[in-house]
Design an enzyme around this catalytic site. Structure first.
Site, PDB file in Angstrom:
ATOM      1  N   GLU A   1       1.861   2.010  -3.508  1.00  0.00           N
ATOM      2  CA  GLU A   1       0.769   2.590  -4.296  1.00  0.00           C
ATOM      3  C   GLU A   1       0.774   4.113  -4.171  1.00  0.00           C
ATOM      4  OE1 GLU A   1      -3.820   3.552  -3.757  1.00  0.00           O
ATOM      5  OE2 GLU A   1      -3.307   1.494  -3.159  1.00  0.00           O
ATOM      6  N   HIS A   2       1.041   4.609  -2.963  1.00  0.00           N
ATOM      7  CA  HIS A   2       1.107   6.053  -2.745  1.00  0.00           C
ATOM      8  C   HIS A   2       2.401   6.651  -3.304  1.00  0.00           C
ATOM      9  CE1 HIS A   2      -2.236   6.914   0.253  1.00  0.00           C
ATOM     10  NE2 HIS A   2      -2.338   5.620   0.042  1.00  0.00           N
TER      11      HIS A   2
ATOM     12  N   HIS B   1       0.836  -1.206   0.000  1.00  0.00           N
ATOM     13  CA  HIS B   1       0.000   0.000   0.000  1.00  0.00           C
ATOM     14  C   HIS B   1       0.869   1.254   0.000  1.00  0.00           C
ATOM     15  CE1 HIS B   1      -3.109   2.652   2.261  1.00  0.00           C
ATOM     16  NE2 HIS B   1      -3.334   2.723   0.965  1.00  0.00           N
TER      17      HIS B   1
END
Length: 446
Positions: A74-75, A71
């Site tokens: 993803e950022h 995650h």
């Protein structure tokens, strides 16, 4: 027959495929040097396109010390590359009225954009640049750490989100699929840049990359653009390597190490106006041929306004505004559950009704009328969904990474329409016989 995707090396038989689809659409698939896979679906009469860069890595693939890294990436991939700043990336899409975003799953990650067809080369260049040469700057990582913690806090403020996370953990236990996709505040605070970088280096490479595009798209031009952008990003896309193998499923999801053999009872006390409850257990693996039966079962039980849960709990008794059933499948297990949000004083009654409707479905099955309505609901939703280039782009990605084949619209409709009343009853009985968990969140007393 579905169009089968073999995991072959570039240039081998099967590395170049072309097939007609519904509405004169054309699907093409190429395995490029380095093992990169490119799939396109040309949709005649469309002036837009959606492109996605898929990497076959999700939260389940995080090693100890790396939890939350998927995650995090993803950022961070939107925070700049060796050629572009974060502002450059944002301005590139804003300047043409496009949309760019990403999603992290438990088994794959996708970076995607929807743009006009004239702007597709720009979108491919930017997204491929993000995937192949992110800076992962230490200062940006610390800034984004705060952003992710705020995102987790926002989700934690929504009890309906929390109950679903707790349900997955209750059903899947210590299995990696039981972990939250976004990580937890503790794992996000603890993961160092070195671990995020290691996670990227381990999983982001030409053999794991799948690029899909649907809409007004030229397949050959897209392949050339992808190869050029990867080379500019410093990736070695010149070898004859075959793509990374797909995840292998199993036949007995309840026997997987880490998944509890008994159901769990979980109650979380929170000061909320509503109680949120889910009952359920393990479901089907993503590739189970009964997934079409599961879709019909889900539609009849809790998939719309005419479903049993909606009619019994909301319309007849007025006990809930939102109630539904849901299912998700992964390579080696899945989950199936029934949800409702209700007044705390009514939670026991609602929980009993959820269980009663599930048991009634397992014991008596559905009626011929329910079967017809469910098939019609699914068929209409499937056809309408195929009008969108984003849905078709996503379908290509999942066909490549999950199923290993692409089923066209007519074939999918035939498989849905072939489901029988007995099929639904047998599957409902199978699911009902598995270990069952109950998760509740609300302002409960002792």
């Amino acid at each position: 027959m579905p169009l089968a995707f073999e995991l072959v090396a570039p240039g081998d038989p099967g590395s170049e495929l072309t097939a007609g689809q519904d509405g004169d659409a054309i699907v093409r698939r190429s395995v490029l040097p380095g093992g990169v896979r490119v799939l396109t679906e040309l949709m005649p009469g469309v002036r837009s396109a959606t492109v996605g860069a898929w990497v076959g890595v999700g939260s389940r693939d995080e090693r100890d010390g790396h939890h939350g890294s998927t995650h995090f990436l993803e950022h961070l991939l939107f925070k700049g590359t060796t050629r572009r700043s974060a502002m450059d990336i944002a301005e590139a899409f804003d300047a043409v009225g496009g949309e760019a975003n990403a999603s992290t799953g438990k088994e794959h990650t996708c970076y995607y954009a929807r743009i006009l067809d004239d702007d597709l080369p720009m979108a491919v260049d930017v997204i491929t640049d993000m995937v192949s040469s992110p800076r992962l700057d230490a200062d940006e990582l610390e800034t984004e750490r705060g952003v992710i913690l705020e995102e987790l806090a926002m989700n934690d403020d929504d009890p309906s989100d929390v109950v679903h996370e707790l349900f997955a953990t209750a059903v899947l236990g210590e299995h990696p699929l039981g972990r939250p996709i976004g990580g937890t505040p503790d794992t996000i605070k603890a993961v160092p840049r070195a671990a995020v970088w290691e996670h990227y280096r381990e999983h982001y490479n030409p053999r794991t990359l799948v690029v899909t595009a649907a809409g007004s798209v030229d397949h050959d031009a897209l392949c050339a653009q992808v190869l050029g952008a990867l080379t500019d990003g410093g990736w070695d896309a010149s070898s004859s390597s075959a793509p990374t193998a797909r995840r292998v499923g199993v036949d007995a999801p309840d026997a997987i190490a880490g998944i509890p053999t008994q159901g769990a009872q979980v109650t979380v006390r929170r000061t909320t106006e509503q109680a949120n409850v889910i009952i359920g257990g393990t479901g089907l693996v993503a590739t189970d041929p009964r997934r079409y039966t599961l879709s019909v079962l889900n539609a009849a039980l809790g998939g719309g306004m005419s479903s049993r849960l909606f009619q019994e709990i909301r319309e007849k008794r007025g006990l809930a505004y939102s109630t539904y059933s849901f299912a998700s499948g992964h390579a080696d297990t899945g989950i199936f559950g029934l949800y409702a949000g209700c007044a705390p004083a009514k939670v026991d009654q609602v929980t009993s009704l959820l269980e009663e409707e599930w048991e009634r479905l397992a014991n008596d099955g559905i009626t011929a009328g329910e079967l017809t309505r469910s098939i019609g609901q699914l068929s209409g939703g499937l056809v309408l969904g195929m009008e969108d280039s984003g849905a078709r782009m996503s379908r290509l990605g999942k066909a490549e990474l999950v199923f290993g084949e692409l089923t066209n619209l007519d074939e999918s409709l035939e498989l849905i329409r072939a489901v029988t009343v007995q099929d639904v009853r047998d599957l409902a009985a199978d699911l009902a016989a598995r270990p069952r968990s109950v998760v509740r969140i609300g302002p409960f007393g002792d």
